[in-house]
Scaffold this motif. Structure first.
Motif: not given
Length: 283
Positions: A40-41, A65, A67-68, A257
């Protein structure tokens, strides 16, 4: 329940391949925690390989990447020009459940082929990105193909494509490049969760919403549909017991996501435990 015939079949195949009975296995084993392949980063644990570019070069920040989300974008391209891209996780796996949550967004890049509209995928049992040549189009791998709908027509997802590979499908060697799943169509920009149950060189199942939409066995190297590869990386007939996982870039923007993996390697010699764990993961 929808999942019951899937799991029973997995037990049978695993027991046969290991030459074991299931009677002595514990049934109360707890499923492992998922490994978050995408944190997520950033994508520091991933290696890009884009056609016409060297391994490790993330041309025009195709993979990024924001907004996550792990995004595939083409705002830095003048023309797509068959610059097929693949992002490989830096560790191979053999026995696992892979879960990917994706959605197609925006418009296709200029120069993208018609077949590549709302088209991407997860490559399974792939060769290492370091073994791919600069001009190679696809990794030798098994592809779980993602397709999005146009709002009207039927178009299945979690299909199978085979760049430089073959499988056994319906108990026969399958040599065509692609075959469709039995999935419904997912239109628009909705999020889709795709699961892949991968058990070494024995069985692979594509699962959506708890239901198997495609299954095949004995993944192996063979056939065409991959170009400009190193001949030393393609030993036809070699079974694929493990490999690298890739996410695709084929000219249409897509977001991811979640990319997580449940490692099943410790259960592969215990069919009933394997059954129990997969039941917990796929609901």
């Amino acid at each position: 329940m929808k999942i019951k015939p899937i799991i029973l079949s997995l037990i049978t195949l695993s027991a046969l391949s290991c030459g074991m009975s299931t009677g002595g296995d514990r049934k109360d084993v707890k499923a492992p925690s998922p490994i978050q392949l995408f944190n997520g980063k950033d994508i520091v644990d991933w290696t890009p390989k884009i056609r016409l570019h060297e391994t490790g070069e993330n041309y025009a920040q195709t993979f990024r990447v924001e907004d996550g989300l792990l995004k595939v974008r083409y705002d830095g391209y003048e023309d797509f020009d068959q610059q097929y891209g693949h992002l490989a996780y830096n560790k191979p796996f053999g026995y696992y459940v892979l879960r990917v949550e994706y959605r197609f967004v925006e418009s296709q890049a200029k120069g993208g082929e018609g077949w590549a509209w709302r088209n991407s995928g997860a490559m399974l049992h792939g060769q290492s990105p370091q073994s791919m040549l600069k001009d190679q189009d696809f990794p030798i791998s098994i592809e779980g193909q993602f397709l999005g709908g146009d709002g009207t027509s039927d178009r299945t997802t979690s299909n199978l494509c085979t760049p430089g590979t073959h499988v056994y499908y319906m108990n026969e060697l399958f040599t065509p490049h692609c075959t469709s799943s039995t999935s419904k169509t997912y239109h628009g920009d909705q999020w889709v969760t795709a699961d892949f149950v991968v058990l070494g060189d024995s069985i692979v199942r594509h699962v959506l919403e708890g239901t198997t939409v495609l299954e095949y066995t004995k993944p192996q190297i063979g056939g065409d549909n991959v170009s400009e590869f190193d001949k030393n990386a393609k030993t036809d007939g070699k079974t694929l017991k493990e490999g690298y996982i890739y996410l695709q870039s084929e000219s249409h923007p897509i977001d991811f996501r979640k990319v997580e993996l449940y490692d099943l390697s410790e259960y592969k010699k215990s069919p009933e435990q394997l059954n129990n764990v997969i039941q917990q993961i796929i609901k």
